[in-house]
Design an enzyme around this catalytic site. Structure first.
Site, PDB file in Angstrom:
ATOM      1  N   SER A 233       0.698  -1.266   0.051  1.00 25.55           N
ATOM      2  CA  SER A 233      -0.092  -0.093  -0.066  1.00 25.55           C
ATOM      3  C   SER A 233       0.950   1.336  -0.106  1.00 25.55           C
ATOM      4  O   SER A 233       1.725   1.547  -0.967  1.00 25.55           O
ATOM      5  CB  SER A 233      -1.041  -0.127   1.238  1.00 25.55           C
ATOM      6  OG  SER A 233      -2.042   0.592   0.881  1.00 25.55           O
ATOM      7  N   HIS A 376      -7.755  -5.772   1.223  1.00 28.16           N
ATOM      8  CA  HIS A 376      -6.435  -5.123   1.475  1.00 28.16           C
ATOM      9  C   HIS A 376      -5.467  -5.558   2.577  1.00 28.16           C
ATOM     10  O   HIS A 376      -6.211  -5.459   3.659  1.00 28.16           O
ATOM     11  CB  HIS A 376      -6.867  -3.715   1.372  1.00 28.16           C
ATOM     12  CG  HIS A 376      -5.869  -2.419   1.274  1.00 28.16           C
ATOM     13  ND1 HIS A 376      -4.972  -2.453   0.258  1.00 28.16           N
ATOM     14  CD2 HIS A 376      -5.296  -1.797   2.284  1.00 28.16           C
ATOM     15  CE1 HIS A 376      -4.146  -1.569   0.383  1.00 28.16           C
ATOM     16  NE2 HIS A 376      -4.060  -1.123   1.656  1.00 28.16           N
TER      17      HIS A 376
HETATM   18  C1  GTR Z   1      -5.581   4.383   2.416  1.00 26.13           C
HETATM   19  C2  GTR Z   1      -5.003   4.984   1.355  1.00 26.13           C
HETATM   20  C3  GTR Z   1      -4.170   4.417   0.312  1.00 26.13           C
HETATM   21  C4  GTR Z   1      -3.407   3.152   0.835  1.00 26.13           C
HETATM   22  C5  GTR Z   1      -3.599   2.811   2.386  1.00 26.13           C
HETATM   23  C6  GTR Z   1      -2.709   1.951   2.961  1.00 26.13           C
HETATM   24  O1  GTR Z   1      -5.923   5.078   3.247  1.00 26.13           O
HETATM   25  O2  GTR Z   1      -6.039   5.711   0.761  1.00 26.13           O
HETATM   26  O3  GTR Z   1      -3.617   5.302  -0.794  1.00 26.13           O
HETATM   27  O4  GTR Z   1      -2.041   3.924   1.084  1.00 26.13           O
HETATM   28  O5  GTR Z   1      -4.423   3.691   3.065  1.00 26.13           O
HETATM   29  O6  GTR Z   1      -1.373   2.465   3.077  1.00 26.13           O
HETATM   30  O7  GTR Z   1      -2.935   1.067   3.498  1.00 26.13           O
END
Ligand code: GTR
Length: 397
Positions: A233, A376
């Site tokens: 991420s 995620h």
């Molecule tokens: C989210 C963000 C993403 C990603 C994520 C993370 O909130 O919008 O771009 O980076 O965090 O790092 O888990």
């Protein structure tokens, strides 16, 4: 303040608030037709067909465009760097690994900054070992939990014969809008803060990965020529930027890095440039904000980061339910970006399937990809495909 000006400012802030509330698009039929900038035509309009033209003309152009418009500069100068071993915690895995806590001390213009790197080196076998390096933004979790969730599966990596290291991003630049300058930006590179294309959070974390690489080059038990940089991420965005700038990484891995990382900005699917600049105004350079809602004005798109990493290896991974990071955009980005391997470097790389048909991991030399079920996260399933990809690539050397 004159009433007219304050009214204009009010109107501006209302418009900005409204824009910030624009919901993310998840409807594929609303994705704009993709017209992407061509990696193989120079700014002067000349076709780029050879390694020489790529490396002397187009690659530096593209790197500079990313720097100017998205991530900001990556200052490479400092006066001294030194590494010292500190031992504060017990080694969680004394039977299988040597654990080193390393303080990396960097000095510039009479000021210093210290970052902490955690390194595990296998006890079995014979070094120097290839190393998996993770840019970690979840370090606050206890090590045992990290092991269990697979976010940083130290034991699995060690058992496969890899050394592994990681640093907490906060020890380079805090991941916080209020305090992000309280790291290298204030101590080592304060002049960056007043530049429109100055380094911000992601650039600082990429810089941190480069200093870890400096350490690997000094550690006899680690084979710095077989180093793999991994980020999840926001860490994946930083990993891609580090992999593009620092050609010492043999493999760069982005796990679900989405907008401003692996995915194509022009798709405007899930998180957009505007949403990310609004949510995390301290990650990218100031200049990136000019592209809020205007992705098609960018002189580059993220598939060109892949081409900057070539001819070294690159791997992207997505999760089916992680629509915020736009898995299809991530796949298209590596599929299109990796055309550089055959077109410029004469190396075979194939992404034959459409995204919708993509099921099994693509493990092949130079560029790979997988999409797994679920949400995620960085999991053991992801890591085991990274290891398969690395094995295939290092085996081919
Ligand atoms: C989210 C963000 C993403 C990603 C994520 C993370 O909130 O919008 O771009 O980076 O965090 O790092 O888990």
């Amino acid at each position: 303040m004159k009433p007219k000006i304050s009214f204009l400012l009010l109107l501006l802030s209302l418009t900005m608030n409204l824009m910030a509330q624009i919901p993310a698009n998840y409807d594929e039929s609303k994705v704009p037709d993709l017209v992407l900038p061509d990696p193989f035509v120079s700014l002067k309009g000349n076709p780029i067909l050879t390694v020489e033209d790529w490396e002397n003309i187009r690659r530096p152009e593209i790197l500079r465009l990313f720097e100017q418009n998205i991530y900001g500069q990556v200052p490479k100068d400092f006066d001294t760097i030194s590494f010292s071993e500190v031992k504060e915690k017990d080694n969680a895995f004394p039977d299988i690994a040597i654990f080193k806590e390393i303080d990396i001390l960097v000095m510039r213009n009479g000021k210093s900054h210290k970052m902490r790197l955690n390194v595990y080196i296998p006890k079995k076998g014979k070094g120097p070992y290839p190393v998996f390096m993770l840019i970690n933004h979840r370090y606050q979790e206890p090590l045992s939990e990290l092991g269990e969730t697979g976010f940083w599966p130290i034991v699995d990596l060690i058992e496969k014969g890899y050394a592994t290291a990681s640093f907490d991003v906060d020890t380079v630049a805090p991941d916080d809008p209020e305090t992000f300058t309280e790291g290298i930006l204030k101590t080592l590179y304060p002049e960056q803060l007043s530049k429109k294309d100055g380094m911000r959070g992601l650039g600082a974390w990429a810089w941190g990965a480069m200093r870890a690489m400096d350490y690997f080059e000094n550690e006899p038990l680690i084979d710095a020529s077989r180093a793999i940089l991994v980020g999840h991420s926001r860490g994946g965005k930083a990993a891609l930027w580090a992999g593009a700038n620092d050609t010492r990484w043999a493999v760069t891995v982005s796990n679900e890095s989405g907008c401003g990382g692996a995915t194509l900005s022009r798709r405007k699917f899930g998180e957009t440039v505007h949403l990310i600049n609004n949510g995390f105004p301290f990650w990218f350079s100031e200049n990136f904000k000019a592209f809020n809602g205007k992705e098609e004005m960018l002189p580059i798109d993220q598939h060109m980061l892949v081409s900057l990493i070539a001819p070294r290896a690159v791997y992207f991974s997505s999760a089916r339910e992680d629509r915020w990071a736009d898995p299809k955009g991530e796949y298209l980005s590596i599929k299109l970006g990796s055309r550089i391997y055959p077109l410029i470097y004469g190396k075979e790389v194939n992404f034959p399937l459409d995204f919708e048909e993509q099921k099994e991991p693509i493990i092949q030399p130079y560029a790979g990809y997988h999409i797994r079920e679920g949400r995620h996260n960085l999991t053991l399933e992801d890591w085991s495909s990274f290891m398969d990809f690395v094995e295939m690539n290092f085996g081919k050397k």
